[in-house]
Design an enzyme around this catalytic site. Structure first.
Site, PDB file in Angstrom:
ATOM      1  N   ARG A   5       6.776 -72.821 -14.517  1.00 52.67           N
ATOM      2  CA  ARG A   5       5.710 -73.369 -13.156  1.00 52.67           C
ATOM      3  C   ARG A   5       6.420 -72.632 -12.092  1.00 52.67           C
ATOM      4  O   ARG A   5       5.732 -71.836 -10.916  1.00 52.67           O
ATOM      5  CB  ARG A   5       5.871 -74.613 -13.248  1.00 52.67           C
ATOM      6  N   CYS A  26      -6.520 -88.855 -10.312  1.00 54.41           N
ATOM      7  CA  CYS A  26      -6.287 -89.881  -9.419  1.00 54.41           C
ATOM      8  C   CYS A  26      -6.930 -91.273  -9.716  1.00 54.41           C
ATOM      9  O   CYS A  26      -6.352 -92.395  -9.865  1.00 54.41           O
ATOM     10  CB  CYS A  26      -6.286 -89.578  -7.934  1.00 54.41           C
TER      11      CYS A  26
HETATM   12  C1  UDX Z   1      -9.444 -87.776  -4.956  1.00 54.68           C
HETATM   13  C2  UDX Z   1      -9.503 -88.424  -3.622  1.00 54.68           C
HETATM   14  O1  UDX Z   1     -10.801 -87.956  -3.009  1.00 54.68           O
HETATM   15  C3  UDX Z   1      -8.289 -87.719  -2.683  1.00 54.68           C
HETATM   16  O2  UDX Z   1      -8.176 -88.321  -1.561  1.00 54.68           O
HETATM   17  C4  UDX Z   1      -7.124 -88.162  -3.334  1.00 54.68           C
HETATM   18  O3  UDX Z   1      -5.898 -87.743  -2.686  1.00 54.68           O
HETATM   19  C5  UDX Z   1      -7.032 -87.624  -4.744  1.00 54.68           C
HETATM   20  O4  UDX Z   1      -8.089 -88.297  -5.543  1.00 54.68           O
HETATM   21  P1  UDX Z   1      -9.960 -85.531  -6.467  1.00 54.68           P
HETATM   22  O5  UDX Z   1      -9.701 -86.466  -7.688  1.00 54.68           O
HETATM   23  O6  UDX Z   1      -9.034 -84.277  -6.136  1.00 54.68           O
HETATM   24  O7  UDX Z   1      -9.516 -86.564  -5.092  1.00 54.68           O
HETATM   25  O8  UDX Z   1     -11.629 -85.320  -6.024  1.00 54.68           O
HETATM   26  P2  UDX Z   1     -12.513 -86.084  -5.632  1.00 54.68           P
HETATM   27  O9  UDX Z   1     -13.555 -85.089  -4.717  1.00 54.68           O
HETATM   28  O10 UDX Z   1     -12.380 -87.325  -5.061  1.00 54.68           O
HETATM   29  O11 UDX Z   1     -13.409 -86.425  -6.852  1.00 54.68           O
HETATM   30  C6  UDX Z   1     -13.267 -87.028  -8.019  1.00 54.68           C
HETATM   31  C7  UDX Z   1     -14.145 -87.250  -9.078  1.00 54.68           C
HETATM   32  O12 UDX Z   1     -15.117 -88.169  -8.317  1.00 54.68           O
HETATM   33  C8  UDX Z   1     -14.747 -85.940  -9.310  1.00 54.68           C
HETATM   34  O13 UDX Z   1     -15.081 -85.847 -11.026  1.00 54.68           O
HETATM   35  C9  UDX Z   1     -15.965 -85.644  -8.770  1.00 54.68           C
HETATM   36  O14 UDX Z   1     -16.929 -84.901  -9.438  1.00 54.68           O
HETATM   37  C10 UDX Z   1     -16.407 -87.251  -8.529  1.00 54.68           C
HETATM   38  N1  UDX Z   1     -17.557 -87.567  -7.619  1.00 54.68           N
HETATM   39  C11 UDX Z   1     -17.055 -87.272  -6.475  1.00 54.68           C
HETATM   40  C12 UDX Z   1     -18.812 -87.982  -7.937  1.00 54.68           C
HETATM   41  O15 UDX Z   1     -19.083 -88.119  -9.091  1.00 54.68           O
HETATM   42  N2  UDX Z   1     -19.730 -88.155  -6.970  1.00 54.68           N
HETATM   43  C13 UDX Z   1     -19.339 -88.272  -5.576  1.00 54.68           C
HETATM   44  O16 UDX Z   1     -20.101 -88.401  -4.873  1.00 54.68           O
HETATM   45  C14 UDX Z   1     -17.792 -87.700  -5.388  1.00 54.68           C
HETATM   46  P1  ADP Z   2       1.197 -84.044  -9.058  1.00 55.42           P
HETATM   47  O1  ADP Z   2      -0.414 -83.863  -9.570  1.00 55.42           O
HETATM   48  O2  ADP Z   2       1.210 -85.445  -8.712  1.00 55.42           O
HETATM   49  O3  ADP Z   2       1.414 -82.926  -8.217  1.00 55.42           O
HETATM   50  P2  ADP Z   2       2.112 -82.426 -11.503  1.00 55.42           P
HETATM   51  O4  ADP Z   2       2.137 -82.960 -12.777  1.00 55.42           O
HETATM   52  O5  ADP Z   2       1.035 -81.476 -11.067  1.00 55.42           O
HETATM   53  O6  ADP Z   2       1.748 -83.719 -10.667  1.00 55.42           O
HETATM   54  O7  ADP Z   2       3.246 -81.974 -10.685  1.00 55.42           O
HETATM   55  C1  ADP Z   2       4.765 -82.832 -10.856  1.00 55.42           C
HETATM   56  C2  ADP Z   2       5.998 -81.837 -11.190  1.00 55.42           C
HETATM   57  O8  ADP Z   2       7.101 -82.542 -10.792  1.00 55.42           O
HETATM   58  C3  ADP Z   2       5.710 -81.258 -12.743  1.00 55.42           C
HETATM   59  O9  ADP Z   2       5.605 -79.778 -12.594  1.00 55.42           O
HETATM   60  C4  ADP Z   2       7.269 -81.533 -13.066  1.00 55.42           C
HETATM   61  O10 ADP Z   2       7.961 -80.487 -13.858  1.00 55.42           O
HETATM   62  C5  ADP Z   2       8.182 -81.977 -11.824  1.00 55.42           C
HETATM   63  N1  ADP Z   2       9.237 -82.884 -11.999  1.00 55.42           N
HETATM   64  C6  ADP Z   2       9.302 -84.014 -12.825  1.00 55.42           C
HETATM   65  N2  ADP Z   2      10.342 -84.656 -12.433  1.00 55.42           N
HETATM   66  C7  ADP Z   2      11.371 -83.711 -11.806  1.00 55.42           C
HETATM   67  C8  ADP Z   2      12.642 -83.557 -11.430  1.00 55.42           C
HETATM   68  N3  ADP Z   2      13.388 -84.850 -11.601  1.00 55.42           N
HETATM   69  N4  ADP Z   2      13.056 -82.666 -10.828  1.00 55.42           N
HETATM   70  C9  ADP Z   2      12.519 -81.501 -10.373  1.00 55.42           C
HETATM   71  N5  ADP Z   2      10.937 -81.524 -10.594  1.00 55.42           N
HETATM   72  C10 ADP Z   2      10.306 -82.568 -11.601  1.00 55.42           C
END
Ligand code: UDX
Ligand code: ADP
Ligand code: UDX
EC number: 1.1.1.22
Length: 472
Positions: A41, A276
Site C-alpha cells: 500500500r 460506513c
Molecule cells: C458516507 C457518508 O456520506 C460520509 O459522510 C461518511 O463519512 C462515510 O459514509 P460514503 O459511504 O462514502 O459516505 O458514500 P455516500 O455518498 O454517503 O453513499 C452511501 C451509499 O448510499 C451508496 O451506496 C449510495 O449509492 C447510497 N445512496 C446515497 C443512495 O442510495 N441514495 C442517496 O440518496 C444517497
Molecule cells: P479506512 O477506510 O478506515 O481508511 P482502510 O482499511 O482503508 O480503512 O485503511 C486502514 C489502514 O490501516 C490499512 O491499510 C492497515 O494496513 C493500516 N493499519 C492497521 N493497523 C495499523 C498499525 N498498527 N500501524 C500502521 N498501519 C496500520
C-alpha cells in the site's frame, strides 16, 4: 497550546490517505507523514498509480509528495517525530466472539495505540480518526496513561471524518463542518485548539465545531445512521410507489421541497453500500443493546433490515419478470462499486445481487469502469469453498465494457449510477440489437430516461416506478 509542525497518520487507507494529503496540501509548514504496515500500500502511494481512486487525489498527492508529504512503513520514526498523531486504522465488524456481526473490532486501534505508548519519548496529541464506537477514546487514554512515564503526557481528541467517497477531496477542501471532541479539562481544551488551528489554515472558524469527547464520537455514528435512515425511508416508499403507480422521484422531489426535509439523500436505490453506513448503524445497535435500550436498538436495526429487503425485492422482481427462472440466462450487471466515482466495493449491493443470481444458476457478465477484476473475484468468493475461483469463472465473466457485458444477455441490470451508463452516454440501441428478446432492463438507480429506452424496445423496470408501465 502546541504549534503543530509535524503530523503522523497511522493507516494509509481511504480515510487517512486523502485526509492527511489535504492537510499537507493546505499547510506547507507542517510535515505530514502517512504510515502503514502494509508495504504494498505504501509503495502504491509512492508510485504513479495511487492505491485509491478518488477524483482530485492525484493532483493533491503529486503536488506535495516528497516536499511536506511522505509515505513510509517506518511507523516508529514517524510517531517519534510527530507533535500530533492521527489514528486512522481499520475497524472492521467483529466476525467472531462477543458482538460478532455487530461490534467493531478494535484490535487495530489498540495495536496502534500501544505502539504510540511504546515509542513516544515526549508528549503527543493523539487523534482518533477511525470510525469507532463511543468511548473508544477512553480506552485509548487508559492504554496511553498506563504506559506513559514521568514527563510524557498524551491528550486524546476525537475528530471524526465525514468525507464521502468519490467526493473526498472536495469534501476535505470545503467541509460543511470539522468536529473536534476533547475532554473538557484545560489540557484537553488546549489540545482541541491546537488541532483546530491546523484546520483553520483553510476551514472558516465557524465551521470548526468543538464538543466534549462523547458527543463527538456519537455524532459520527448518528450522522451516518440518519443519512442511511433517509435512504431506507425513501426505499420503503419506493416499494409503495411500485405497487400503486406513484413515482418515487416525484415523491422525493415533492417532499424534498419542504425546507425542513431538504432534497439531498432522497434518491431511491437498490440499497445503500459502503464501508460506513451498515457498520456504524450496527455499532449503534450494539451500543444501545449494551446500554439496555432494546427499543432504541430495534429502531436503528430496522434501517439495515429495510436495506436488505430492498436488495432482495429487486432480485425477486428480476426473477419473476424473467418468467420465474434465470437458470442458464445471461444477466449483464452494469456497475460493481457501491456508488459512482469510486473503485470501492465494500458492502456494495452488487455483491448481494450477483451472489443471488449465481445461486439461481444464471451466468453473470459484469462491467465496472473502476473496480479491479481481482477485487470482484475476492468479493464474490465464498469462504471455505474449495476451487472457488474455478467455479466462479464458470458463473461470471468480467468484461472490458458495457457492450461486451450486454452481448447476448437476457437482462441488463444497472447497479451503480456511473455517468457512462446514462441513456445519452451509452448506445442502448446497439445494446438492444445484441441481446436476446424480449430484452429486459432493470434500473436500480433511477438513471435512465425510461420513455427513450422503451422506445427502442426494451422491457424496462425502474426502482420506485410502476412496473413495465408504458411498454408495448
Ligand atoms: C458516507 C457518508 O456520506 C460520509 O459522510 C461518511 O463519512 C462515510 O459514509 P460514503 O459511504 O462514502 O459516505 O458514500 P455516500 O455518498 O454517503 O453513499 C452511501 C451509499 O448510499 C451508496 O451506496 C449510495 O449509492 C447510497 N445512496 C446515497 C443512495 O442510495 N441514495 C442517496 O440518496 C444517497
Ligand atoms: P479506512 O477506510 O478506515 O481508511 P482502510 O482499511 O482503508 O480503512 O485503511 C486502514 C489502514 O490501516 C490499512 O491499510 C492497515 O494496513 C493500516 N493499519 C492497521 N493497523 C495499523 C498499525 N498498527 N500501524 C500502521 N498501519 C496500520
Ligand atoms: C405537521 C407538519 O409540520 C405539517 O407540515 C403538516 O401539514 C401537519 O403536521 P403540526 O402537527 O401542526 O404540523 O406541527 P409540527 O410543528 O410539525 O409539530 C408536530 C409535533 O412534533 C409537535 O408535537 C412538536 O412539538 C413536535 N416536534 C417538532 C418535535 O418534537 N421536535 C421537532 O424538532 C419538531
Amino acid at each position: 497550546m502546541v504549534d503543530v509542525k509535524s503530523i503522523c497518520c497511522i493507516g494509509a487507507g481511504y480515510v487517512g490517505g486523502p485526509t492527511c494529503a489535504v492537510i499537507a496540501y493546505k499547510c506547507h509548514n507542517i510535515k505530514v507523514t502517512i504510515v502503514d504496515l502494509n508495504q504494498a500500500r505504501i509503495d502504491a502511494w509512492n508510485s504513479d498509480k495511487l492505491p485509491i481512486y478518488e477524483p482530485g487525489l492525484e493532483e493533491v498527492v503529486f503536488d506535495r509528495r516528497g516536499k511536506n508529504l511522505f509515505f513510509t512503513t517506518d511507523v516508529d520514526a514517524a510517531i517519534e517525530e510527530a507533535d500530533l498523531i492521527f489514528v486512522s486504522v481499520n475497524t472492521p465488524t467483529k466476525k467472531t466472539g462477543m458482538g460478532a456481526g455487530m461490534a467493531a473490532d478494535l484490535a487495530y486501534i489498540e495495536g496502534a495505540t500501544r505502539r504510540i505508548a511504546e515509542v513516544a519519548t515526549r508528549s503527543k496529541i493523539v487523534v482518533e480518526k477511525s470510525t469507532v464506537p463511543c468511548r473508544t477514546a477512553e480506552s485509548m487514554r487508559t492504554i496511553l496513561e498506563a504506559n506513559s512515564t514521568g514527563s510524557i503526557h498524551f491528550d486524546i481528541l476525537s475528530n471524526p471524518e465525514f468525507l464521502a467517497e468519490g467526493t473526498a477531496i472536495k469534501d476535505l477542501l470545503n467541509p460543511d463542518r470539522v468536529l473536534i471532541g476533547a475532554l473538557q479539562t484545560p489540557e484537553g481544551i488546549s489540545a482541541q485548539k491546537s488541532l483546530a488551528a491546523v484546520y483553520q489554515n483553510w476551514v472558516p472558524e465557524d465551521r470548526v465545531i468543538t464538543t466534549n469527547l462523547w458527543s463527538s464520537e456519537l455524532s459520527k455514528l448518528a450522522a451516518n445512521a440518519l443519512l442511511a435512515q433517509r435512504i431506507s425511508s425513501i426505499n420503503a416508499l419506493s416499494a409503495i410507489c411500485e405497487a400503486t403507480g406513484a413515482d418515487v422521484d416525484e415523491v422525493a422531489y415533492a417532499c424534498g421541497r419542504d425546507s425542513r426535509l431538504g432534497s439531498k439523500f432522497l434518491k431511491a436505490s437498490v440499497g445503500f453500500g459502503g464501508s460506513c453506513f451498515q457498520k456504524d448503524i450496527l455499532n449503534l445497535v450494539y451500543l444501545s443493546q449494551q446500554l439496555n435500550l432494546p427499543e432504541v436498538a430495534d429502531y436503528w436495526q430496522q434501517v439495515v433490515i429495510m436495506n436488505e429487503y430492498q436488495k432482495k425485492r429487486f432480485v425477486r422482481k428480476i426473477i419473476s419478470t424473467l418468467f420465474n427462472t434465470i437458470t442458464n440466462k445471461r444477466i449483464a450487471v452494469l456497475g460493481f462499486a457501491f456508488k459512482k466515482d469510486t473503485g470501492d466495493t465494500r458492502e456494495s449491493a452488487a455483491i448481494t445481487l450477483i451472489k443471488d443470481f449465481i445461486d439461481e444458476n444464471a451466468h453473470v457478465a459484469i462491467y465496472d469502469p473502476k473496480v479491479e477484476h481481482e477485487q470482484i473475484y475476492m468479493d464474490l468468493a465464498e469462504p471455505g469453498v474449495v476451487d472457488n475461483r474455478k467455479q466462479l469463472e464458470k458463473s461470471i465473466s468480467i468484461c472490458g465494457d458495457a457492450y461486451e457485458a450486454c452481448k447476448g444477455a437476457d437482462a441488463v441490470v444497472i447497479v451503480t449510477e456511473w455517468d457512462e451508463f446514462k441513456s445519452d452516454q451509452l448506445d442502448y440501441q446497439r445494446i438492444y440489437d445484441n441481446m436476446h428478446k424480449p430484452a429486459f432492463l432493470f434500473d436500480g438507480r433511477l438513471l435512465l430516461d425510461a420513455a427513450q429506452i422503451r422506445e427502442i424496445g426494451f422491457k424496462v423496470h425502474i426502482i420506485g416506478k410502476n412496473e413495465l408501465a408504458g411498454t408495448a
